[in-house]
Design a protein around this motif. Structure first.
Motif, short mmCIF file in Angstrom:
data_model
loop_
_atom_site.label_atom_id
_atom_site.label_comp_id
_atom_site.label_asym_id
_atom_site.label_seq_id
_atom_site.Cartn_x
_atom_site.Cartn_y
_atom_site.Cartn_z
N LEU A 29 -171.09 -84.37 -26.89
CA LEU A 29 -170.33 -83.12 -26.96
C LEU A 29 -168.84 -83.37 -26.71
CD1 LEU A 29 -172.74 -80.61 -25.20
CD2 LEU A 29 -172.09 -80.66 -27.61
N THR B 276 -169.82 -74.92 -19.94
CA THR B 276 -171.18 -75.26 -20.40
C THR B 276 -171.50 -76.73 -20.17
OG1 THR B 276 -170.29 -75.52 -22.66
CG2 THR B 276 -171.30 -73.41 -22.10
N LEU B 277 -170.52 -77.61 -20.34
CA LEU B 277 -170.74 -79.03 -20.03
C LEU B 277 -171.16 -79.20 -18.57
CD1 LEU B 277 -167.81 -80.94 -21.80
CD2 LEU B 277 -170.25 -81.20 -22.28
N TYR C 88 -165.95 -82.35 -29.29
CA TYR C 88 -164.79 -81.54 -28.93
C TYR C 88 -163.49 -82.27 -29.26
CZ TYR C 88 -168.16 -78.67 -26.36
OH TYR C 88 -169.22 -77.88 -26.02
N ARG D 32 -166.29 -74.35 -23.14
CA ARG D 32 -166.63 -75.75 -23.34
C ARG D 32 -166.77 -76.51 -22.02
NH1 ARG D 32 -163.09 -77.44 -28.76
NH2 ARG D 32 -164.26 -76.10 -30.21
N TYR E 141 -162.44 -82.37 -21.06
CA TYR E 141 -161.59 -81.23 -21.44
C TYR E 141 -160.14 -81.67 -21.63
CZ TYR E 141 -159.43 -76.57 -20.90
OH TYR E 141 -158.70 -75.43 -21.08
N SER F 259 -164.08 -69.20 -26.08
CA SER F 259 -165.10 -70.16 -26.50
C SER F 259 -164.57 -71.59 -26.50
CB SER F 259 -165.62 -69.81 -27.90
OG SER F 259 -164.59 -69.91 -28.86
N THR F 260 -163.28 -71.79 -26.81
CA THR F 260 -162.72 -73.14 -26.93
C THR F 260 -162.22 -73.67 -25.60
OG1 THR F 260 -162.06 -72.73 -29.21
CG2 THR F 260 -160.97 -74.55 -28.07
#
Length: 260
Positions: A246, A181-182, A250, A178, A132, A173-174
């Motif tokens: 993922l 969910t990871l 990202y 992210r 992230y 969502s961003t």
């Protein structure tokens, strides 16, 4: 059974299966999962130190295997998603995430360890935060933090009133979903896998030793347990690949935030 599902838990106010509980008021207390994390961290560090301590132009042995593994991450994840230039730039982070997830997944099928440290939320959360922060760094470095956030949230050519609806959705969502969910995808897969294996092999033990009339059933549960262990071998690699992939996706989205 509690000791199996909850290593290091507290019963009647007393810690069970915890080490170093009296040191620094228990701040550095270790349970079985933490010991497995430390062990696998040492294993992967020693592996790459040994493999790369005296690199040869024509790799052989351990160095050859390490370079093949690194090339897989570089070519099939980093460069495939980000291109050669950006792929090489972010390869250290992506490779670190891939090999850490992979090695932390392995203990789920290693006799005597029998559980992945990723089955508890701490390790997946740390890796998700690393991905992230790298994602945000990539966008902020290219556009500046303010413009990056604006490009990530504001969809061009929308009617002004729709921005009041779309911007919160894009933000959630961003910048929220992210990392969440990871984290949850990795943890849930190995927590569920661990529980299924425990149930299958516990059933084998129960039917074979305690219910003589059901001995043949223990053979079926044993076969299913072995097959599921083989399936876990695939999941071990697949989850490391998906997690690293993922993160690369990202990062790529952050690098091209202006083409939202």
């Amino acid at each position: 059974m509690d000791e199996e599902f909850f290593p290091g838990h507290v019963t009647n106010g007393q810690p069970v299966n915890l080490w170093l509980t009296d040191f620094a008021n228990g701040w550095f207390a270790l349970d079985r999962l933490m010991l497995i994390r430390i062990l696998m961290t040492i294993v992967i560090a020693v592996f790459f130190v040994v493999a790369m301590r005296n690199p040869k132009l024509v790799p052989r042995g351990v160095q050859n295997f390490a370079e093949l593994a690194l090339d897989f991450v570089r070519i099939h994840i980093a460069e495939d998603i980000l291109g050669k230039k950006e792929g090489r730039r972010f390869l250290p982070v992506i490779a670190t995430i891939f090999f850490t997830v992979l090695m932390m997944n392995l203990p789920t099928i290693i006799p005597g360890l029998n559980v992945s440290p990723n089955a508890r939320i701490g390790m997946p959360l740390v890796l998700a935060i690393l991905g992230y922060l790298t994602m945000i760094y990539a966008g902020a470095k290219r556009y500046g933090l303010g413009k990056y956030i604006k490009c990530s949230l504001v969809v061009p050519n929308l009617p002004p009133l729709l921005h009041f609806l779309v911007i919160p959705i894009e933000f959630f969502s961003t910048f929220v979903m992210r990392p969440v969910t990871l984290t949850l995808r990795l943890m849930a897969n190995f927590l569920a896998g661990h529980l299924i294996l425990v149930l299958l092999f516990s059933a084998t033990n129960f039917f074979f030793w305690q219910l003589n009339a059901w001995t043949l059933v223990s053979g079926a549960t044993l076969i299913v347990g072995v097959l599921f262990s083989l399936f876990e071998c695939l999941i071990i690699f697949l989850q490391a690949y998906i997690f690293a992939l993922l993160v690369a996706v990202y990062i790529e989205l952050s690098l091209n935030a202006d083409s939202h």
